[in-house]
Design a protein around this motif. Structure first.
Motif, short mmCIF file in Angstrom:
data_model
loop_
_atom_site.label_atom_id
_atom_site.label_comp_id
_atom_site.label_asym_id
_atom_site.label_seq_id
_atom_site.Cartn_x
_atom_site.Cartn_y
_atom_site.Cartn_z
N MET A 124 37.83 51.26 43.79
CA MET A 124 38.39 49.90 43.84
C MET A 124 39.72 49.84 44.57
SD MET A 124 37.03 48.43 40.24
CE MET A 124 37.42 49.89 39.30
N LYS A 125 40.36 50.99 44.75
CA LYS A 125 41.61 51.00 45.52
C LYS A 125 41.34 50.64 46.99
CE LYS A 125 44.20 54.28 42.63
NZ LYS A 125 43.64 53.81 41.41
N ALA A 126 40.10 50.86 47.43
CA ALA A 126 39.72 50.55 48.80
C ALA A 126 39.35 49.08 48.99
CB ALA A 126 38.54 51.43 49.22
N LEU A 127 39.30 48.32 47.88
CA LEU A 127 38.93 46.90 47.95
C LEU A 127 40.16 46.01 47.82
CD1 LEU A 127 35.80 46.82 45.60
CD2 LEU A 127 35.81 46.59 48.08
N ASP A 128 40.23 45.00 48.65
CA ASP A 128 41.29 43.99 48.55
C ASP A 128 40.84 42.99 47.49
OD1 ASP A 128 43.03 41.85 48.78
OD2 ASP A 128 42.76 41.62 50.95
N PRO A 129 41.57 42.87 46.37
CA PRO A 129 41.12 41.97 45.30
C PRO A 129 41.13 40.50 45.70
CG PRO A 129 43.29 42.84 44.82
CD PRO A 129 42.80 43.55 46.04
N GLU A 130 41.75 40.16 46.81
CA GLU A 130 41.75 38.78 47.28
C GLU A 130 40.66 38.51 48.32
OE1 GLU A 130 45.63 37.31 48.24
OE2 GLU A 130 46.48 38.16 46.41
N ASP A 131 39.91 39.53 48.69
CA ASP A 131 38.80 39.38 49.63
C ASP A 131 37.51 39.26 48.82
OD1 ASP A 131 36.85 39.49 51.56
OD2 ASP A 131 37.56 41.37 52.46
N TYR A 132 37.29 38.06 48.24
CA TYR A 132 36.18 37.88 47.31
C TYR A 132 34.83 38.03 47.96
CZ TYR A 132 38.23 33.37 48.62
OH TYR A 132 38.85 32.37 49.29
N ASP A 133 34.70 37.76 49.26
CA ASP A 133 33.41 37.97 49.93
C ASP A 133 33.03 39.46 49.92
OD1 ASP A 133 32.91 35.27 50.60
OD2 ASP A 133 34.17 35.44 52.38
N THR A 134 33.99 40.32 50.25
CA THR A 134 33.73 41.76 50.26
C THR A 134 33.51 42.29 48.85
OG1 THR A 134 35.02 42.02 52.28
CG2 THR A 134 34.68 44.00 50.97
N VAL A 135 34.32 41.82 47.91
CA VAL A 135 34.15 42.24 46.51
C VAL A 135 32.78 41.82 46.00
CG1 VAL A 135 34.99 41.94 44.14
CG2 VAL A 135 36.63 42.29 46.01
N ALA A 136 32.39 40.57 46.29
CA ALA A 136 31.08 40.08 45.85
C ALA A 136 29.96 40.94 46.43
CB ALA A 136 30.90 38.62 46.25
N ALA A 137 30.05 41.27 47.71
CA ALA A 137 29.03 42.10 48.34
C ALA A 137 28.98 43.49 47.71
CB ALA A 137 29.28 42.20 49.84
N LYS A 138 30.14 44.05 47.43
CA LYS A 138 30.21 45.39 46.83
C LYS A 138 29.57 45.41 45.45
CE LYS A 138 31.76 49.62 47.05
NZ LYS A 138 31.25 50.54 48.05
N PHE A 139 29.72 44.30 44.70
CA PHE A 139 29.17 44.24 43.35
C PHE A 139 27.79 43.57 43.30
CE2 PHE A 139 33.53 45.20 42.56
CZ PHE A 139 33.53 45.95 41.40
N ASP A 140 27.26 43.22 44.48
CA ASP A 140 25.94 42.59 44.60
C ASP A 140 25.83 41.32 43.76
OD1 ASP A 140 23.35 42.26 45.62
OD2 ASP A 140 22.46 43.30 43.90
N ILE A 141 26.84 40.45 43.90
CA ILE A 141 26.82 39.15 43.25
C ILE A 141 27.18 38.09 44.27
CG2 ILE A 141 27.30 39.98 40.91
CD1 ILE A 141 30.24 39.22 41.32
N ALA A 142 26.90 36.84 43.95
CA ALA A 142 27.25 35.73 44.83
C ALA A 142 28.77 35.56 44.86
CB ALA A 142 26.59 34.45 44.33
N THR A 143 29.29 35.19 46.01
CA THR A 143 30.74 34.97 46.15
C THR A 143 31.27 33.96 45.13
OG1 THR A 143 30.73 35.63 48.47
CG2 THR A 143 32.55 34.24 47.76
N PRO A 144 30.58 32.82 44.89
CA PRO A 144 31.11 31.90 43.88
C PRO A 144 31.24 32.55 42.50
CG PRO A 144 29.48 30.77 45.22
CD PRO A 144 29.42 32.23 45.59
N LEU A 145 30.36 33.47 42.16
CA LEU A 145 30.46 34.14 40.87
C LEU A 145 31.67 35.07 40.84
CD1 LEU A 145 29.54 34.68 38.03
CD2 LEU A 145 27.83 36.27 38.94
N ALA A 146 31.90 35.80 41.91
CA ALA A 146 33.08 36.67 41.98
C ALA A 146 34.35 35.83 41.80
CB ALA A 146 33.12 37.44 43.30
N GLN A 147 34.42 34.71 42.51
CA GLN A 147 35.59 33.84 42.41
C GLN A 147 35.75 33.27 41.00
OE1 GLN A 147 34.57 32.07 46.57
NE2 GLN A 147 36.59 31.33 45.99
N GLU A 148 34.65 32.90 40.37
CA GLU A 148 34.71 32.36 39.01
C GLU A 148 35.18 33.43 38.03
OE1 GLU A 148 33.98 29.24 36.07
OE2 GLU A 148 34.45 29.29 38.20
N ILE A 149 34.69 34.64 38.16
CA ILE A 149 35.13 35.73 37.28
C ILE A 149 36.62 35.99 37.48
CG2 ILE A 149 34.90 38.20 36.76
CD1 ILE A 149 31.88 37.89 37.51
#
Length: 136
Positions: free
Chosen positions: A76-101
């Motif tokens: 997770m140190k390699a992930l930008d916590p404000e880049d929700y599109d990349t985080v969502a893809a990494k966790f295999d969830i929809a971007t709106p769900l990542a943003q809601e979480i």
């Protein structure tokens, strides 16, 4: 702006309605339900029942979604916590769900919420969004 990307000054009500629909759909969907179940198990497995805000991981503690990353062995140190599109893809969830979480974890609680209070609130939120009731 926060890592959720949510803003307070929304003028377009239809855009807001569509967004809430996308969040609801992502929460109800197969991938959303799977990540919620995994999040609940990961949170329950934490030795210290506490969650951080505004970061996926900080000093050995995690945000709600970060608990899933820790369980999966994600760097997770390699992930930008404000880049929700990349985080969502990494966790295999929809971007709106990542943003809601992110929003629920970081901003939906009281102003001076402790990490322990955040854990209790987020665990209750996860359980409340599971289609299959959780007993435990």
């Amino acid at each position: 702006m926060s890592r959720s990307g949510y803003i307070d000054d929304m003028d377009d009500q239809w855009s807001f309605i569509r967004w809430r629909g996308a969040v609801a759909s992502a929460l109800r969907g197969k991938r959303g339900q799977a990540v919620l179940r995994e999040m609940l198990a990961a949170m329950d497995a934490l030795p210290e029942k506490r969650l951080v805000s505004y970061e996926l991981e900080a000093e050995g503690s995690f945000c709600a979604l970060g608990t899933v990353g820790q369980k999966r062995g994600v760097d997770m140190k390699a992930l930008d916590p404000e880049d929700y599109d990349t985080v969502a893809a990494k966790f295999d969830i929809a971007t709106p769900l990542a943003q809601e979480i992110f929003w629920m974890n970081d901003e939906a609680g009281p102003w001076k919420e402790t990490p322990e209070e955040r854990f209790v609130r987020m665990r209750a939120w996860v359980v409340s969004n599971l289609k299959e009731p959780h007993h435990g």
